[in-house]
Design a protein around this motif. Structure first.
Motif, PDB file in Angstrom:
ATOM      1  N   THR A   8     -15.569   4.425   5.117  1.00 31.68           N
ATOM      2  CA  THR A   8     -16.708   3.823   5.805  1.00 31.68           C
ATOM      3  C   THR A   8     -16.767   2.315   5.604  1.00 31.68           C
ATOM      4  N   ARG A   9     -16.075   1.821   4.564  1.00 29.38           N
ATOM      5  CA  ARG A   9     -16.098   0.385   4.300  1.00 29.38           C
ATOM      6  C   ARG A   9     -14.837  -0.004   3.556  1.00 29.38           C
ATOM      7  N   TYR A  10     -14.197  -1.053   4.047  1.00 26.24           N
ATOM      8  CA  TYR A  10     -13.068  -1.642   3.337  1.00 26.24           C
ATOM      9  C   TYR A  10     -13.643  -2.723   2.436  1.00 26.24           C
ATOM     10  N   ILE A  11     -13.436  -2.596   1.116  1.00 25.39           N
ATOM     11  CA  ILE A  11     -14.070  -3.519   0.174  1.00 25.39           C
ATOM     12  C   ILE A  11     -13.188  -4.735  -0.089  1.00 25.39           C
ATOM     13  N   THR A  12     -11.970  -4.496  -0.588  1.00 26.88           N
ATOM     14  CA  THR A  12     -11.096  -5.627  -0.932  1.00 26.88           C
ATOM     15  C   THR A  12      -9.671  -5.145  -1.176  1.00 26.88           C
ATOM     16  N   PRO A  13      -8.690  -6.006  -0.953  1.00 26.27           N
ATOM     17  CA  PRO A  13      -7.326  -5.632  -1.347  1.00 26.27           C
ATOM     18  C   PRO A  13      -7.182  -5.747  -2.864  1.00 26.27           C
ATOM     19  N   GLY A  22      -5.776  -0.970  -1.412  1.00 31.45           N
ATOM     20  CA  GLY A  22      -7.086  -1.547  -1.189  1.00 31.45           C
ATOM     21  C   GLY A  22      -8.178  -0.683  -1.769  1.00 31.45           C
ATOM     22  N   LEU A  23      -9.327  -1.278  -1.970  1.00 33.13           N
ATOM     23  CA  LEU A  23     -10.486  -0.558  -2.463  1.00 33.13           C
ATOM     24  C   LEU A  23     -11.382  -0.247  -1.269  1.00 33.13           C
ATOM     25  N   ILE A  24     -11.741   1.024  -1.126  1.00 37.01           N
ATOM     26  CA  ILE A  24     -12.585   1.434   0.000  1.00 37.01           C
ATOM     27  C   ILE A  24     -13.738   2.299  -0.492  1.00 37.01           C
ATOM     28  N   GLU A  25     -14.746   2.407   0.355  1.00 36.47           N
ATOM     29  CA  GLU A  25     -15.843   3.341   0.115  1.00 36.47           C
ATOM     30  C   GLU A  25     -15.709   4.459   1.131  1.00 36.47           C
ATOM     31  N   GLN A  83      -1.965 -10.518   6.408  1.00 36.39           N
ATOM     32  CA  GLN A  83      -1.095  -9.450   5.913  1.00 36.39           C
ATOM     33  C   GLN A  83      -1.892  -8.157   5.708  1.00 36.39           C
ATOM     34  N   VAL A  84      -3.078  -8.268   5.139  1.00 35.29           N
ATOM     35  CA  VAL A  84      -3.925  -7.104   4.907  1.00 35.29           C
ATOM     36  C   VAL A  84      -4.409  -6.546   6.239  1.00 35.29           C
ATOM     37  N   GLN A  85      -4.774  -7.431   7.165  1.00 28.37           N
ATOM     38  CA  GLN A  85      -5.223  -6.991   8.486  1.00 28.37           C
ATOM     39  C   GLN A  85      -4.132  -6.171   9.185  1.00 28.37           C
ATOM     40  N   GLU A  86      -2.883  -6.638   9.106  1.00 28.18           N
ATOM     41  CA  GLU A  86      -1.751  -5.912   9.713  1.00 28.18           C
ATOM     42  C   GLU A  86      -1.557  -4.557   9.050  1.00 28.18           C
ATOM     43  N   LEU A  87      -1.711  -4.508   7.734  1.00 31.55           N
ATOM     44  CA  LEU A  87      -1.569  -3.256   6.994  1.00 31.55           C
ATOM     45  C   LEU A  87      -2.632  -2.248   7.424  1.00 31.55           C
ATOM     46  N   LEU A  88      -3.859  -2.713   7.583  1.00 29.14           N
ATOM     47  CA  LEU A  88      -4.943  -1.838   8.037  1.00 29.14           C
ATOM     48  C   LEU A  88      -4.689  -1.342   9.461  1.00 29.14           C
ATOM     49  N   LYS A  89      -4.223  -2.236  10.335  1.00 33.56           N
ATOM     50  CA  LYS A  89      -3.935  -1.851  11.721  1.00 33.56           C
ATOM     51  C   LYS A  89      -2.848  -0.800  11.802  1.00 33.56           C
ATOM     52  N   SER A  90      -1.827  -0.932  10.944  1.00 38.33           N
ATOM     53  CA  SER A  90      -0.688  -0.007  11.012  1.00 38.33           C
ATOM     54  C   SER A  90      -0.925   1.283  10.235  1.00 38.33           C
TER      55      SER A  90
END
Length: 192
Positions: A8-13, A22-25, A83-90
């Motif tokens: 529900t939320r991407y917190i931080t790489p 990455g850390l997520i909720e 780089q993180v944005q690309e990782l999330l997209k893929s």
């Protein structure tokens, strides 16, 4: 079967480790360390994480709980790091998550003590799963409330990346000279 969670939320790489977790909720309000399917090591490392993590748990080791995490890549649109944005997209769809151990410290063999018995059990387990990534440089161990936790089993079962060489790889003796717990005189004989 692993519990299913929706991110529900991407917190931080997390800037540690080659896979850039990455850390997520999650929708269950839990916080998880997310290992991405789109990371450079590929899906086979996530398979190794599940197989070896669950095997370790069944052998009585402390391992963070594992979950599958459904990730909507739109969660990364606000991430400033390209780089993180690309990782999330893929990595849209199913990924692997581990319970975030709040308050845990990275293991330092010079700062923490481990008994020869516990060190022996961990070295024995690492030899069993051919873990090439639990060295003093990168222990992949955490300490929480005086207990040692095993994390990051992505570099185990390395033979499954090259099936034609699997038999030869499995027959090689395990080299524990650089193991993070070598200085604790691991009692591998008792563990076996």
């Amino acid at each position: 079967m692993l519990k299913e969670v929706i991110a529900t939320r991407y917190i931080t790489p997390l800037r540690e480790g080659g896979s850039l977790p990455g850390l997520i909720e999650g929708d269950d309000l839990g916080t998880y360390v997310l290992k991405f399917t789109g990371a450079g090591q590929g899906r086979k490392t996530l398979v190794a994480e599940v197989v070896c993590g669950e095997l370790a748990r069944r052998l009585g080791f402390r391992v963070p709980g594992l979950v599958t995490v459904d990730l909507d890549p739109v969660l990364g649109l606000g991430e400033p790091d390209q780089q993180v944005q690309e990782l999330l997209k893929s990595s849209g769809g199913t990924n692997l998550g581990m319970d975030f151990l709040s308050g845990a410290l990275g293991f330092d063999p010079l700062a923490f003590e481990v008994s020869a018995e516990e060190a022996g059990r961990i070295v024995w387990f690492d030899a069993l799963v051919n873990n090439v990534d639990r060295s003093w440089r990168n222990p992949n161990l955490l300490r929480l409330r005086g207990q040692t936790w095993l994390i990051d089993h992505g570099a185990t079962m390395i033979w499954h990346h090259n099936w034609p060489g699997a038999e030869a790889s499995a027959a090689r003796p395990y080299d524990a000279a650089d193991h993070a717990l070598a200085r604790f005189a691991p009692d591998v004989r008792s563990a076996a």
